[in-house]
Structure formats: C-alpha cells, structure tokens
Design a protein around this motif. Structure first.
Motif, PDB file in Angstrom:
ATOM      1  N   TRP A 190      19.525  31.736  43.006  1.00 41.05           N
ATOM      2  CA  TRP A 190      19.070  30.529  42.319  1.00 41.05           C
ATOM      3  C   TRP A 190      17.654  30.721  41.780  1.00 41.05           C
ATOM      4  CZ3 TRP A 190      15.287  26.936  42.058  1.00 41.05           C
ATOM      5  CH2 TRP A 190      15.578  25.725  41.436  1.00 41.05           C
ATOM      6  N   PHE A 191      16.749  31.178  42.655  1.00 37.32           N
ATOM      7  CA  PHE A 191      15.353  31.328  42.252  1.00 37.32           C
ATOM      8  C   PHE A 191      15.158  32.430  41.216  1.00 37.32           C
ATOM      9  CE2 PHE A 191      14.413  28.836  46.073  1.00 37.32           C
ATOM     10  CZ  PHE A 191      13.485  27.951  45.543  1.00 37.32           C
ATOM     11  N   ILE A 192      15.902  33.512  41.322  1.00 39.91           N
ATOM     12  CA  ILE A 192      15.784  34.590  40.333  1.00 39.91           C
ATOM     13  C   ILE A 192      16.221  34.090  38.963  1.00 39.91           C
ATOM     14  CG2 ILE A 192      16.721  36.829  39.608  1.00 39.91           C
ATOM     15  CD1 ILE A 192      16.784  37.532  42.666  1.00 39.91           C
ATOM     16  N   ALA A 193      17.376  33.431  38.892  1.00 39.14           N
ATOM     17  CA  ALA A 193      17.859  32.917  37.609  1.00 39.14           C
ATOM     18  C   ALA A 193      16.902  31.869  37.043  1.00 39.14           C
ATOM     19  CB  ALA A 193      19.259  32.332  37.765  1.00 39.14           C
ATOM     20  N   ALA A 213      19.948  35.474  32.595  1.00 40.86           N
ATOM     21  CA  ALA A 213      19.349  35.116  33.879  1.00 40.86           C
ATOM     22  C   ALA A 213      20.395  35.189  34.993  1.00 40.86           C
ATOM     23  CB  ALA A 213      18.737  33.720  33.801  1.00 40.86           C
ATOM     24  N   VAL A 214      21.599  34.723  34.706  1.00 35.17           N
ATOM     25  CA  VAL A 214      22.687  34.790  35.692  1.00 35.17           C
ATOM     26  C   VAL A 214      23.026  36.244  35.987  1.00 35.17           C
ATOM     27  CG1 VAL A 214      25.103  34.224  36.137  1.00 35.17           C
ATOM     28  CG2 VAL A 214      23.605  32.531  35.059  1.00 35.17           C
ATOM     29  N   VAL A 215      23.131  37.053  34.943  1.00 36.78           N
ATOM     30  CA  VAL A 215      23.451  38.477  35.118  1.00 36.78           C
ATOM     31  C   VAL A 215      22.377  39.171  35.945  1.00 36.78           C
ATOM     32  CG1 VAL A 215      23.719  40.670  33.884  1.00 36.78           C
ATOM     33  CG2 VAL A 215      24.854  38.617  33.024  1.00 36.78           C
ATOM     34  N   ALA A 216      21.120  38.895  35.649  1.00 38.73           N
ATOM     35  CA  ALA A 216      20.028  39.515  36.410  1.00 38.73           C
ATOM     36  C   ALA A 216      20.057  39.086  37.874  1.00 38.73           C
ATOM     37  CB  ALA A 216      18.684  39.142  35.782  1.00 38.73           C
ATOM     38  N   ALA A 217      20.354  37.820  38.118  1.00 36.93           N
ATOM     39  CA  ALA A 217      20.339  37.304  39.487  1.00 36.93           C
ATOM     40  C   ALA A 217      21.445  37.905  40.349  1.00 36.93           C
ATOM     41  CB  ALA A 217      20.459  35.781  39.475  1.00 36.93           C
ATOM     42  N   VAL A 218      22.620  38.125  39.780  1.00 38.06           N
ATOM     43  CA  VAL A 218      23.737  38.623  40.594  1.00 38.06           C
ATOM     44  C   VAL A 218      23.812  40.140  40.638  1.00 38.06           C
ATOM     45  CG1 VAL A 218      25.119  36.531  40.356  1.00 38.06           C
ATOM     46  CG2 VAL A 218      25.446  38.410  38.737  1.00 38.06           C
ATOM     47  N   GLY A 219      22.903  40.822  39.997  1.00 37.39           N
ATOM     48  CA  GLY A 219      22.878  42.265  40.140  1.00 37.39           C
ATOM     49  C   GLY A 219      22.788  43.042  38.853  1.00 37.39           C
ATOM     50  N   GLY A 220      22.978  42.413  37.735  1.00 39.93           N
ATOM     51  CA  GLY A 220      22.788  43.071  36.457  1.00 39.93           C
ATOM     52  C   GLY A 220      23.906  43.982  35.993  1.00 39.93           C
ATOM     53  N   THR A 221      25.006  44.018  36.711  1.00 39.29           N
ATOM     54  CA  THR A 221      26.116  44.875  36.298  1.00 39.29           C
ATOM     55  C   THR A 221      27.418  44.102  36.431  1.00 39.29           C
ATOM     56  OG1 THR A 221      26.500  45.753  38.514  1.00 39.29           O
ATOM     57  CG2 THR A 221      24.925  46.946  37.139  1.00 39.29           C
ATOM     58  N   GLU A 243      43.609  42.661  47.106  1.00 46.77           N
ATOM     59  CA  GLU A 243      43.911  43.098  48.470  1.00 46.77           C
ATOM     60  C   GLU A 243      44.170  41.922  49.404  1.00 46.77           C
ATOM     61  OE1 GLU A 243      40.885  45.763  49.838  1.00 46.77           O
ATOM     62  OE2 GLU A 243      41.029  46.995  48.038  1.00 46.77           O
ATOM     63  N   GLY A 244      44.028  40.699  48.894  1.00 43.51           N
ATOM     64  CA  GLY A 244      44.325  39.523  49.692  1.00 43.51           C
ATOM     65  C   GLY A 244      43.165  38.966  50.490  1.00 43.51           C
ATOM     66  N   TYR A 245      41.969  39.479  50.254  1.00 42.55           N
ATOM     67  CA  TYR A 245      40.779  38.986  50.959  1.00 42.55           C
ATOM     68  C   TYR A 245      40.093  37.933  50.087  1.00 42.55           C
ATOM     69  CZ  TYR A 245      41.553  43.263  53.603  1.00 42.55           C
ATOM     70  OH  TYR A 245      42.104  44.265  54.347  1.00 42.55           O
ATOM     71  N   ILE A 246      40.267  36.693  50.457  1.00 39.91           N
ATOM     72  CA  ILE A 246      39.762  35.607  49.624  1.00 39.91           C
ATOM     73  C   ILE A 246      38.286  35.310  49.913  1.00 39.91           C
ATOM     74  CG2 ILE A 246      40.024  33.149  49.117  1.00 39.91           C
ATOM     75  CD1 ILE A 246      43.016  33.538  49.522  1.00 39.91           C
ATOM     76  N   SER A 247      37.867  35.403  51.164  1.00 36.45           N
ATOM     77  CA  SER A 247      36.507  35.031  51.540  1.00 36.45           C
ATOM     78  C   SER A 247      35.421  35.814  50.784  1.00 36.45           C
ATOM     79  CB  SER A 247      36.322  35.183  53.049  1.00 36.45           C
ATOM     80  OG  SER A 247      35.020  34.827  53.431  1.00 36.45           O
ATOM     81  N   PRO A 248      35.501  37.159  50.696  1.00 32.76           N
ATOM     82  CA  PRO A 248      34.461  37.878  49.936  1.00 32.76           C
ATOM     83  C   PRO A 248      34.472  37.512  48.449  1.00 32.76           C
ATOM     84  CG  PRO A 248      35.668  39.404  51.340  1.00 32.76           C
ATOM     85  CD  PRO A 248      36.396  38.091  51.383  1.00 32.76           C
ATOM     86  N   ALA A 249      35.647  37.241  47.913  1.00 31.49           N
ATOM     87  CA  ALA A 249      35.734  36.852  46.505  1.00 31.49           C
ATOM     88  C   ALA A 249      35.083  35.491  46.278  1.00 31.49           C
ATOM     89  CB  ALA A 249      37.191  36.829  46.056  1.00 31.49           C
ATOM     90  N   ILE A 250      35.323  34.574  47.193  1.00 31.07           N
ATOM     91  CA  ILE A 250      34.710  33.245  47.078  1.00 31.07           C
ATOM     92  C   ILE A 250      33.189  33.348  47.194  1.00 31.07           C
ATOM     93  CG2 ILE A 250      34.479  31.015  48.235  1.00 31.07           C
ATOM     94  CD1 ILE A 250      37.497  31.171  48.807  1.00 31.07           C
ATOM     95  N   LYS A 251      32.709  34.218  48.084  1.00 30.68           N
ATOM     96  CA  LYS A 251      31.264  34.405  48.212  1.00 30.68           C
ATOM     97  C   LYS A 251      30.664  34.886  46.890  1.00 30.68           C
ATOM     98  CE  LYS A 251      30.662  35.312  53.124  1.00 30.68           C
ATOM     99  NZ  LYS A 251      30.260  36.293  54.140  1.00 30.68           N
ATOM    100  N   TYR A 310      27.883  33.042  44.562  1.00 25.27           N
ATOM    101  CA  TYR A 310      26.625  33.647  44.132  1.00 25.27           C
ATOM    102  C   TYR A 310      26.416  33.412  42.632  1.00 25.27           C
ATOM    103  CZ  TYR A 310      26.623  36.265  48.572  1.00 25.27           C
ATOM    104  OH  TYR A 310      26.628  36.624  49.893  1.00 25.27           O
ATOM    105  N   ILE A 311      27.474  33.604  41.873  1.00 23.73           N
ATOM    106  CA  ILE A 311      27.403  33.392  40.423  1.00 23.73           C
ATOM    107  C   ILE A 311      27.129  31.924  40.117  1.00 23.73           C
ATOM    108  CG2 ILE A 311      28.735  33.464  38.274  1.00 23.73           C
ATOM    109  CD1 ILE A 311      30.139  35.997  39.489  1.00 23.73           C
ATOM    110  N   VAL A 312      27.779  31.028  40.843  1.00 30.19           N
ATOM    111  CA  VAL A 312      27.582  29.588  40.633  1.00 30.19           C
ATOM    112  C   VAL A 312      26.135  29.199  40.937  1.00 30.19           C
ATOM    113  CG1 VAL A 312      28.191  27.299  41.524  1.00 30.19           C
ATOM    114  CG2 VAL A 312      29.994  28.934  40.948  1.00 30.19           C
ATOM    115  N   PHE A 313      25.581  29.688  42.050  1.00 28.27           N
ATOM    116  CA  PHE A 313      24.197  29.365  42.385  1.00 28.27           C
ATOM    117  C   PHE A 313      23.234  29.914  41.331  1.00 28.27           C
ATOM    118  CE2 PHE A 313      25.687  27.982  46.466  1.00 28.27           C
ATOM    119  CZ  PHE A 313      24.710  27.093  46.905  1.00 28.27           C
ATOM    120  N   ALA A 314      23.506  31.123  40.846  1.00 27.19           N
ATOM    121  CA  ALA A 314      22.664  31.686  39.791  1.00 27.19           C
ATOM    122  C   ALA A 314      22.761  30.840  38.524  1.00 27.19           C
ATOM    123  CB  ALA A 314      23.073  33.124  39.503  1.00 27.19           C
ATOM    124  N   PHE A 315      23.964  30.405  38.187  1.00 27.61           N
ATOM    125  CA  PHE A 315      24.127  29.560  37.004  1.00 27.61           C
ATOM    126  C   PHE A 315      23.384  28.240  37.155  1.00 27.61           C
ATOM    127  CE2 PHE A 315      26.212  26.153  34.697  1.00 27.61           C
ATOM    128  CZ  PHE A 315      26.071  26.623  33.398  1.00 27.61           C
TER     129      PHE A 315
END
Length: 110
Positions: A12-15, A52-60, A73-81, A85-90
């Motif tokens: 959030w603060f970086i963006a 700003a969003v791209v820079a905040a979440v890692g730039g790649t 692979e069926g792992y929802i929790s890491p995807a939601i995280k 992160y993208i939502v907070f940056a936005f």
C-alpha cells in the motif's frame, strides 16, 4: 499472519509513494518547462497508477505466475494472498491519485 499484513501494508505504502512522489516531481518538471503544473500532475497521477501497482508487487509478472501455478495445483490460499497484495497496492495507488486530485482541484469534488 503478521508477515502477510506487513506485506499488504508495504505494498500500500509503496504504491501510494510512487504515485505521490512521481506526480509531485512531475509537477516540478512542469514548472521548469513552463506548463501548468496542476494539469500535468492530474495527468501523471492517472498514468502512473498502474506502474505504482507493478512496482509495489515486485515489478515483474511473477505474482501472476504464482496465482496461476497455485490455482492449477489446487492451492487457493497462496493465490488469494497474491491477489490481496495486488488489491492493497491498487488501493494505495488510488488513494495517492485521489489525494493529488484533491490537492490540484483545491479540495472541490466538482
């Protein structure tokens, strides 16, 4: 949980900082080249928001890859995280843009 909230706050603060800093420096540049600074600042704040969003979440593209690989692979929790992160940056970028708009328009919402 603490590291998750810390990363959300940092994104959030970086963006927010990218939008605010880039726009303010762009306004100084506008003054130096004899352009109206508020007009230029409003334009810059909208244009820089996605970066700003791209820079905040890692730039790649890595956060998108993390989402895709975890979902397939069926792992929802890491995807939601990653999505959060993208939502907070936005949200940080949007707050920065809104602040610049408020400053440049004198606090009027018209």
């Amino acid at each position: 949980m603490t590291s998750f909230l810390t990363k959300c706050a940092m994104d959030w603060f970086i963006a927010f900082g990218v939008v605010l800093g880039g726009t303010l420096l762009g306004g100084i540049g506008a003054v130096l080249i004899m352009e109206p600074p508020t007009t230029r600042m409003l334009l810059i704040s909208e244009q820089i928001k996605i970066w700003a969003v791209v820079a905040a979440v890692g730039g790649t593209i890595d956060p998108i890859r993390v989402i895709e690989s975890n979902l397939t692979e069926g792992y929802i929790s890491p995807a939601i995280k990653q999505i959060l992160y993208i939502v907070f940056a936005f949200i940080g970028a949007q707050v920065g843009t809104s602040l610049i708009q408020w400053i440049c328009k004198g606090g009027n919402s018209s």
